[in-house]
Every structure is written in C-alpha cells, then in structure tokens.
Scaffold this motif. Sequence first.
Motif, PDB file in Angstrom:
ATOM      1  N   GLN A  37      29.338  46.630  41.907  1.00 13.30           N
ATOM      2  CA  GLN A  37      29.824  45.244  41.972  1.00 13.30           C
ATOM      3  C   GLN A  37      31.175  45.079  41.294  1.00 13.30           C
ATOM      4  OE1 GLN A  37      26.682  43.081  40.100  1.00 13.30           O
ATOM      5  NE2 GLN A  37      25.535  42.802  42.002  1.00 13.30           N
ATOM      6  N   LEU A  38      31.603  46.079  40.554  1.00 14.57           N
ATOM      7  CA  LEU A  38      32.844  45.963  39.796  1.00 14.57           C
ATOM      8  C   LEU A  38      34.042  45.711  40.705  1.00 14.57           C
ATOM      9  CD1 LEU A  38      34.060  46.005  36.983  1.00 14.57           C
ATOM     10  CD2 LEU A  38      34.352  48.469  37.214  1.00 14.57           C
ATOM     11  N   SER A  39      34.127  46.410  41.825  1.00 12.74           N
ATOM     12  CA  SER A  39      35.275  46.203  42.719  1.00 12.74           C
ATOM     13  C   SER A  39      35.271  44.791  43.295  1.00 12.74           C
ATOM     14  CB  SER A  39      35.298  47.240  43.835  1.00 12.74           C
ATOM     15  OG  SER A  39      34.189  47.092  44.678  1.00 12.74           O
ATOM     16  N   GLU A  40      34.097  44.255  43.583  1.00 13.39           N
ATOM     17  CA  GLU A  40      34.007  42.876  44.087  1.00 13.39           C
ATOM     18  C   GLU A  40      34.479  41.885  43.024  1.00 13.39           C
ATOM     19  OE1 GLU A  40      30.564  39.669  45.249  1.00 13.39           O
ATOM     20  OE2 GLU A  40      30.188  41.770  45.731  1.00 13.39           O
ATOM     21  N   VAL A  41      34.067  42.101  41.792  1.00 15.82           N
ATOM     22  CA  VAL A  41      34.470  41.217  40.692  1.00 15.82           C
ATOM     23  C   VAL A  41      35.978  41.303  40.478  1.00 15.82           C
ATOM     24  CG1 VAL A  41      34.267  40.877  38.189  1.00 15.82           C
ATOM     25  CG2 VAL A  41      32.220  41.238  39.557  1.00 15.82           C
ATOM     26  N   ILE A  42      36.530  42.507  40.546  1.00 15.14           N
ATOM     27  CA  ILE A  42      37.973  42.673  40.371  1.00 15.14           C
ATOM     28  C   ILE A  42      38.729  41.988  41.502  1.00 15.14           C
ATOM     29  CG2 ILE A  42      39.826  44.392  40.381  1.00 15.14           C
ATOM     30  CD1 ILE A  42      37.917  46.203  38.766  1.00 15.14           C
ATOM     31  N   ASN A  43      38.221  42.069  42.722  1.00 13.63           N
ATOM     32  CA  ASN A  43      38.858  41.376  43.852  1.00 13.63           C
ATOM     33  C   ASN A  43      38.819  39.860  43.657  1.00 13.63           C
ATOM     34  OD1 ASN A  43      39.520  43.740  45.185  1.00 13.63           O
ATOM     35  ND2 ASN A  43      37.662  43.741  46.422  1.00 13.63           N
ATOM     36  N   GLN A  44      37.695  39.338  43.189  1.00 11.78           N
ATOM     37  CA  GLN A  44      37.593  37.898  42.910  1.00 11.78           C
ATOM     38  C   GLN A  44      38.600  37.484  41.849  1.00 11.78           C
ATOM     39  OE1 GLN A  44      33.535  37.334  41.708  1.00 11.78           O
ATOM     40  NE2 GLN A  44      32.743  37.255  43.794  1.00 11.78           N
ATOM     41  N   LYS A  45      38.720  38.306  40.824  1.00 14.47           N
ATOM     42  CA  LYS A  45      39.663  38.010  39.741  1.00 14.47           C
ATOM     43  C   LYS A  45      41.093  38.004  40.266  1.00 14.47           C
ATOM     44  CE  LYS A  45      40.587  41.157  36.557  1.00 14.47           C
ATOM     45  NZ  LYS A  45      40.548  42.028  35.365  1.00 14.47           N
ATOM     46  N   SER A  46      41.436  38.990  41.059  1.00 16.35           N
ATOM     47  CA  SER A  46      42.792  39.066  41.610  1.00 16.35           C
ATOM     48  C   SER A  46      43.106  37.863  42.488  1.00 16.35           C
ATOM     49  CB  SER A  46      42.961  40.347  42.420  1.00 16.35           C
ATOM     50  OG  SER A  46      42.816  41.463  41.601  1.00 16.35           O
ATOM     51  N   GLN A  47      42.169  37.481  43.332  1.00 12.68           N
ATOM     52  CA  GLN A  47      42.364  36.331  44.213  1.00 12.68           C
ATOM     53  C   GLN A  47      42.553  35.049  43.402  1.00 12.68           C
ATOM     54  OE1 GLN A  47      42.801  36.361  47.505  1.00 12.68           O
ATOM     55  NE2 GLN A  47      43.157  34.171  47.435  1.00 12.68           N
ATOM     56  N   LEU A  49      43.628  34.795  40.326  1.00  7.55           N
ATOM     57  CA  LEU A  49      44.914  34.847  39.620  1.00  7.55           C
ATOM     58  C   LEU A  49      46.070  34.489  40.543  1.00  7.55           C
ATOM     59  CD1 LEU A  49      44.380  37.974  37.360  1.00  7.55           C
ATOM     60  CD2 LEU A  49      44.494  35.579  36.644  1.00  7.55           C
ATOM     61  N   ILE A  50      45.985  34.892  41.800  1.00  5.69           N
ATOM     62  CA  ILE A  50      47.012  34.513  42.782  1.00  5.69           C
ATOM     63  C   ILE A  50      47.003  32.998  42.982  1.00  5.69           C
ATOM     64  CG2 ILE A  50      47.634  34.666  45.233  1.00  5.69           C
ATOM     65  CD1 ILE A  50      46.630  37.611  45.109  1.00  5.69           C
ATOM     66  N   GLU A  51      45.818  32.430  43.132  1.00  2.05           N
ATOM     67  CA  GLU A  51      45.701  30.978  43.300  1.00  2.05           C
ATOM     68  C   GLU A  51      46.230  30.240  42.074  1.00  2.05           C
ATOM     69  OE1 GLU A  51      41.678  29.947  44.396  1.00  2.05           O
ATOM     70  OE2 GLU A  51      41.635  31.504  45.928  1.00  2.05           O
ATOM     71  N   LEU A  52      45.923  30.754  40.896  1.00  7.47           N
ATOM     72  CA  LEU A  52      46.425  30.135  39.665  1.00  7.47           C
ATOM     73  C   LEU A  52      47.947  30.166  39.608  1.00  7.47           C
ATOM     74  CD1 LEU A  52      43.975  31.212  36.845  1.00  7.47           C
ATOM     75  CD2 LEU A  52      44.865  28.921  37.197  1.00  7.47           C
ATOM     76  N   LYS A  53      48.521  31.251  40.028  1.00  5.84           N
ATOM     77  CA  LYS A  53      49.981  31.369  40.033  1.00  5.84           C
ATOM     78  C   LYS A  53      50.594  30.325  40.949  1.00  5.84           C
ATOM     79  CE  LYS A  53      53.638  34.848  40.827  1.00  5.84           C
ATOM     80  NZ  LYS A  53      54.659  33.996  40.467  1.00  5.84           N
ATOM     81  N   LEU A  54      49.999  30.131  42.110  1.00 12.48           N
ATOM     82  CA  LEU A  54      50.508  29.131  43.054  1.00 12.48           C
ATOM     83  C   LEU A  54      50.390  27.720  42.487  1.00 12.48           C
ATOM     84  CD1 LEU A  54      49.074  30.585  46.391  1.00 12.48           C
ATOM     85  CD2 LEU A  54      51.444  30.671  45.576  1.00 12.48           C
ATOM     86  N   VAL A  55      49.275  27.420  41.860  1.00 12.80           N
ATOM     87  CA  VAL A  55      49.093  26.094  41.262  1.00 12.80           C
ATOM     88  C   VAL A  55      50.059  25.901  40.100  1.00 12.80           C
ATOM     89  CG1 VAL A  55      47.453  24.605  40.030  1.00 12.80           C
ATOM     90  CG2 VAL A  55      46.697  25.882  42.021  1.00 12.80           C
ATOM     91  N   ASP A  56      50.313  26.947  39.348  1.00 13.78           N
ATOM     92  CA  ASP A  56      51.244  26.832  38.233  1.00 13.78           C
ATOM     93  C   ASP A  56      52.667  26.600  38.729  1.00 13.78           C
ATOM     94  OD1 ASP A  56      51.580  26.829  35.341  1.00 13.78           O
ATOM     95  OD2 ASP A  56      52.757  28.645  35.667  1.00 13.78           O
ATOM     96  N   GLU A  57      53.031  27.241  39.832  1.00 16.20           N
ATOM     97  CA  GLU A  57      54.347  26.987  40.418  1.00 16.20           C
ATOM     98  C   GLU A  57      54.470  25.525  40.847  1.00 16.20           C
ATOM     99  OE1 GLU A  57      54.712  29.895  43.540  1.00 16.20           O
ATOM    100  OE2 GLU A  57      55.066  31.528  42.112  1.00 16.20           O
TER     101      GLU A  57
END
Length: 144
Positions: A37-47, A49-57
């Motif tokens: 499940q680690l790769s799934e959790v890492i993918n969720q985290k990456s996604q 973080l991308i969304e957070l970056k967009l909202v922060d912009e």
Amino acid sequence: MLELDNIFNSITVMLQDLSVILEAEQQILIENSSINQLSEVINQKSQLLIELKLVDEKRLKVSQQYNMQSPYSENQEIALKWQAITDMTQRLAQINRDNGILIQNRMNVTQKSIDYLKNMNNPSVYTYNGYQQSETISSERAKV
C-alpha cells in the motif's frame, strides 16, 4: 476578502487530509505491514501536494488583488487562519522528514542485505600472489 477566506479553508482541509496520509505512510513504514500500500499512499500524497501548490498559487494571486501579504496582519481573522496553516505545515513537514528517515534506514538495511548476499553467491578468489580478486575466474582460465 471572502475569496481569501475560502482559499484558507480549502488549504486547511487539504492539510488535514495530508496529515492523515502522512500518518498512514508512517504507520506502514514503522509496522512493516501492508508495504504494498506504500506506493498508493505516496501517490495520494504527491497528488495532494500538487493540488496544494495550485491552491497556494491562487492564494498568492488573490492576496495581490487585495494588496495583502502573509502574515495578513491587516485582518485579524485571516491572520489567525494563516497562523494555523503555517503551524500545521511545519508539523506536517516534520512528519514527512521523519518518514524520509524511515525510508532511508530501510534502504540502507536492504542494501546491506543485498551486499551480503552478493558476497555469499560470489566468493572471493585469491590470485597467485595471495591477493583477493573480487570477480570469479572461469574454470577454463584457471591453471591447475
């Protein structure tokens, strides 16, 4: 100003989601269970973080429109939300660093195990003058 408030609310919810993801990642790393499940959790985290970056912009653009900057001391309510966001971000960054250390330790142990197994399967050969040679010599080349 309402738009900035909504952005801060979105960021807060996303950081709470990130907290859950980071804690799940840490639990998997500590317990050594559900490693698949680690790769799934890492993918969720990456996604996320991308969304957070967009909202922060978006936050930065809206802040410029209202001629405001962090720590948003012009508005007490916004300033309090911003402070909560920065506190939560620092806490999550520490959890993420801890997870990185756990991953690095796991990688070190795995590499040591691989190196040990390599040595077991590829024994050292001594040359005629007594030095160890790390590669195996084929039987055709060896003098008997």
